[in-house]
Each structure stands twice: as C-alpha cells, then as structure tokens.
Enzyme design. Structure first.
Site, PDB file in Angstrom:
ATOM      1  CB  VAL A 233      52.273  52.186  -6.499  1.00 61.02           C
ATOM      2  CG1 VAL A 233      52.800  52.783  -5.172  1.00 61.02           C
ATOM      3  CG2 VAL A 233      51.031  51.371  -5.872  1.00 61.02           C
TER       4      VAL A 233
ATOM      5  CB  CYS B 284      45.188  46.518  -2.754  1.00 61.52           C
ATOM      6  SG  CYS B 284      46.212  47.328  -3.479  1.00 61.52           S
TER       7      CYS B 284
END
Length: 480
Positions: A12, A272
C-alpha cells in the site's frame, strides 16, 4: 513545500506514495521502513513488489521528490502529514486470537510519532483498522504530545493488487474521514488538496472518522461475499448440470447486481478479505451482535468449503488416491499480475494434496521458490507477522519442487491444477503437455481459464469449477 512521510513501504505505502509524488511535483514524499532489505530494494532496479506500471512511476520520481529511507524518525519529524501504512495482522494469541486485528505495529508507530514530533502534524490511517482505532491512536498521541497538536484522519486504500497503479491514477473514490471540529475540517481539507491535484472533486468523499474506518471493512466484506455467493452457486451447478459461467453472466446482466466479482474459482485470497471479515466478526461480537457476526462468518466458511471441495475432487477423480503421484500446480499467487501469496488458496490446496502424500511440482511466473516453501511450512496467521517471528520448518517440504516453466512442472505429472489465472496459462501448448504426462491425464481448472472442450479433444479429463462434469467425474463422485 508540503512534506509527506509514509511509515511502511509495503503493497500500500510504496505505490500510493509513488503516485502522490508523480502527481504532486511540489510535494516532497518520503517512504520509511525499518526493513533495510526492503528499502534497499525500493532504491534499486528490483523493486520489492511486482505491480504493472509501478517501475515507471518510481523511476520518474525517485531522487527528485520521492525518497525511500530507513531513517524513520528524521522523516517523521520533518513531515507535515504522516501516513501510517503498517501491518494490522490477525492476532495469533490472547484476547481475540484468530479474529481481532493486532494493532501492535500501529501503536508503536503512534508512540514514535508523538516522541519525535516537534511541530503539529496530520496523522493519516492508511492501514485497514478496526472501527474506533483513531480514538485509541488519538489518546496515545495526546497523552505523549508535549503540547504538540495532532489531527487524525482515516484515508483507507481501495487498491486491487495487479491494478494498483491504474486504481491510484483513476480511483472510483477517495475517502477521507476526520473529526467534525474546526481543526478536523482543516485537516481533511489539507489532505483533500493533495488528492485534488489529479482526482475529480466529486470522487473525493468526506465523512466522519468512524464511517471511513468501517467503510473499508464493509467494502472488503461485500466483495468477498460476492465471491462466496458465486462459489456456493458453482457447487449447485455441478450437482445439477448447470454452467456457472452462464448463470453468473445472466445474473450480472441485472444492472442492480452488475458483472464484477462473479467469476467462480477455487476461492478468494490476498491479505485483506479474510483478515478484514474476521475483524468485522470480532467487532460485531464485541458490540453484542452475534447474528451479524454469524452472517459474515459464513463468507469465510464457504471459501474454506470451496478449497476443500476442490482437493476432494482431485483425489476422488484420481482413483481416490494421489499418494506418490506427481501433480503440477500452475500458479501460486492469489491472483494474476501480482507476486503476492498472502492467504492464497494455493496454500490450502497444496497442503491438502500433501496431506494425501502427493508429490507437487509448482510453477508461478512471479513467486520465488523460497516464498513457496515458506508459505507451505507456515501456520495459519503467521504470514502477516515479521519474518523473524515466522516459524521455519527445519527442512523444506520434501514432496514439493518448484519449476521454472509450465512444461517442466507438468512433465510426467498425473494431473494439473490451475490455481492462478495468469494469461500465459491460456496460451500453453496442451498437446505437448498431454504427450509428456502420465495417462489418464487430468486438468483441474480452479480458475476456469482453459477451453475445457479443446482439452477433452486432446484426451484430457477436465474438471472446471461450476461446469457440467465429464462422465469420468460423474462416475467418481467427490465428497462435498
């Protein structure tokens, strides 16, 4: 010049900051991490993550207004805005083990920010965090602040690995949550001004802190729910002779539903989905909502069922034993165009086959042998913790070899499992592969990427998830 610092140089932090640097040449961006090998990789031609288009973005900005450093404290001290993009893995022990998010890294980052800061700062949650984390972080910062003021914002990422750069260039939305105070609104505006340099204003959404935090968990839960829904249908399709591709196409034509995330497969993976749903389950349980928790648990249960079903199908089709049979595994990453193996369905499928004493030959164009061996010797939630905390098997898994190409992997194999939808697998010379395999030769397509009819003409026995079964497979029913 506005200075931004991002703590955490992972999937990220790295791409997000690289794109901010590219789109905002007047902003200085520093990505910091305590991992020396990771920062060295970001400063080299061999970036630590594979993401289409990322190399070009980094090369254009690195050394100009984009810097990668292990000097965490220096860059945090100098920054106006600090993004925190550290891991929030699932707890492996203690209260909430197996469900709750472990905020150890987040808390230590917050304490360090409070410790080194000499000027007011905006602190931005970039990692996916449980609802009300901002409140806890705020308390840590305030109690250690020495009179310095901090504003906390939630700015969750909505990237999909494999298309991260594209997603950052043209996001569906940018979500910024902040406190509903004068200072909070000012902090939201400061971050909004950064994104507004390339994102249309109508796509920048502002909410309160808690809505932003929950929106990220909810988005991942909804996406995973769609995958589990179509995978549940795939089992019914096989039982009835329906074709899941035709069913999902018809369903997706309904404008209220839409076609995305309706491809049946061996299951979802990635860092995730499972982690965030387990976190959501835990939050529901903590807030006295057991029925809601149970609802979201089913999404994970169907995903686990799909992987188990796939392994059972392989074993039952091959005369109910794969002991000492070579099975080629094509694809190990959790999806194409990424080298990420976190929570990949391939791990559970491979472990299931190894449990039945199969010999595996694995090929993935982007995953190293070291990573594959580590994944196959690791416990359930250890993958998201630092390497030195991960248990390593004293020996590698003996029944596993890693091949350099699909043809080597499939030579003398009894069966092939396709577990990642890499484009190159659609273009393989299956006639050549068939000639070099043991007979009968099986293909178990966990991603519905091959033309099953063409393969049957060559002589393969083919299992495609959710598709009408070969006569052979009907005669060898798998245990659900």
């Amino acid at each position: 010049m506005v200075k931004i610092c991002c703590i955490g140089a992972g999937y990220v932090g790295g791409p997000t900051m690289a794109v901010i640097a590219l789109k905002c040449p007047s902003v200085e961006v520093a990505v910091v991490d305590i991992s020396v090998p990771r920062i060295n990789a970001w400063n080299s031609d061999q970036l630590p993550i594979y993401e289409p288009g990322l190399d070009d973005v980094v090369k254009q900005c690195r050394g100009k207004n984009l810097f990668f450093s292990t000097d965490v404290e220096k860059h945090v001290r100098e920054a106006d805005i600090v993004f925190v993009s550290v891991n929030t893995p699932t707890k492996t022990r203690g209260l909430g083990a197996g469900k709750a998010a472990d905020l150890t890294y987040w808390e230590s980052a917050a304490r360090m920010i409070a410790d080194v800061s000499v000027s007011d700062k905006i602190v931005v949650e970039k990692s996916t965090v449980p609802v009300k984390t901002a409140e806890a972080i705020e308390k840590i910062l305030t109690h250690n602040s020495k009179g310095i003021k901090f504003q906390i914002l939630s700015n969750p990422e909505f990237l999909a690995e494999g298309t991260a750069i594209e997603d950052l260039f043209m996001p569906d939305r940018v979500l910024i949550g902040g406190r509903e105070t004068t200072e909070g609104f000012a902090a939201v505006k400061a971050l909004k001004d950064i994104y507004a340099q390339w994102v249309p204003e109508e796509r920048i959404l502002t909410t309160n802190l808690w809505s932003a935090e929950l929106s990220k968990l909810a988005a991942n839960a909804f996406l995973a729910q769609r995958i589990s829904s179509v995978n549940a249908m795939s089992a019914l399709c096989e039982a009835t002779g329906a074709n899941v591709s035709e069913v999902s196409y018809a369903v997706g034509k309904d404008s209220r539903i839409g076609p995305k995330f309706l491809n049946s497969s061996v299951g979802f993976g990635g860092s995730c989905f499972q982690k965030d749903i387990l976190n959501l389950v835990y939050i529901c349980e903590c807030n006295g909502l057991p029925e809601v928790a149970e609802y979201w648990k089913q999404v994970i249960k169907i995903n686990d069922y799909q992987k188990t079903r796939f392994v059972n199908r392989i074993v039952s089709s091959m005369f109910n034993t794969v002991s000492n049979k070579k099975i080629a595994v094509l694809g190990f990453a959790f999806k194409k165009d990424t080298g990420d193996t976190r929570e990949t369905p391939a791990i559970d499928v491979c472990k299931g086959l190894l449990g039945d004493k199969a010999r595996l030959s694995i090929y993935d164009p982007q995953v190293t042998e070291e990573q594959i061996q580590r994944d196959l010797t690791m416990n359930k939630f250890d993958w998201d913790h630092p390497l030195h905390l991960q248990p390593m098997s004293p020996t590698t898994v003996k029944q596993v070899s890693v091949a350099w190409d699909a043809y080597t992997a499939t030579k003398d194999a009894h069966g092939i499992c396709i577990l990642t939808e890499w484009d190159e697998f659609k273009k393989l010379d299956f006639q050549r592969i068939f000639e070099n395999m043991q007979k009968p030769a099986f293909v178990f397509d966990g991603r519905n990427v091959v033309d099953a009819d063409k393969l049957r003409e060559i002589g393969f026995i083919v299992y495609s998830i959710g598709k009408p079964l070969d006569q052979w497979l009907k005669d060898m029913p798998a245990l659900a």
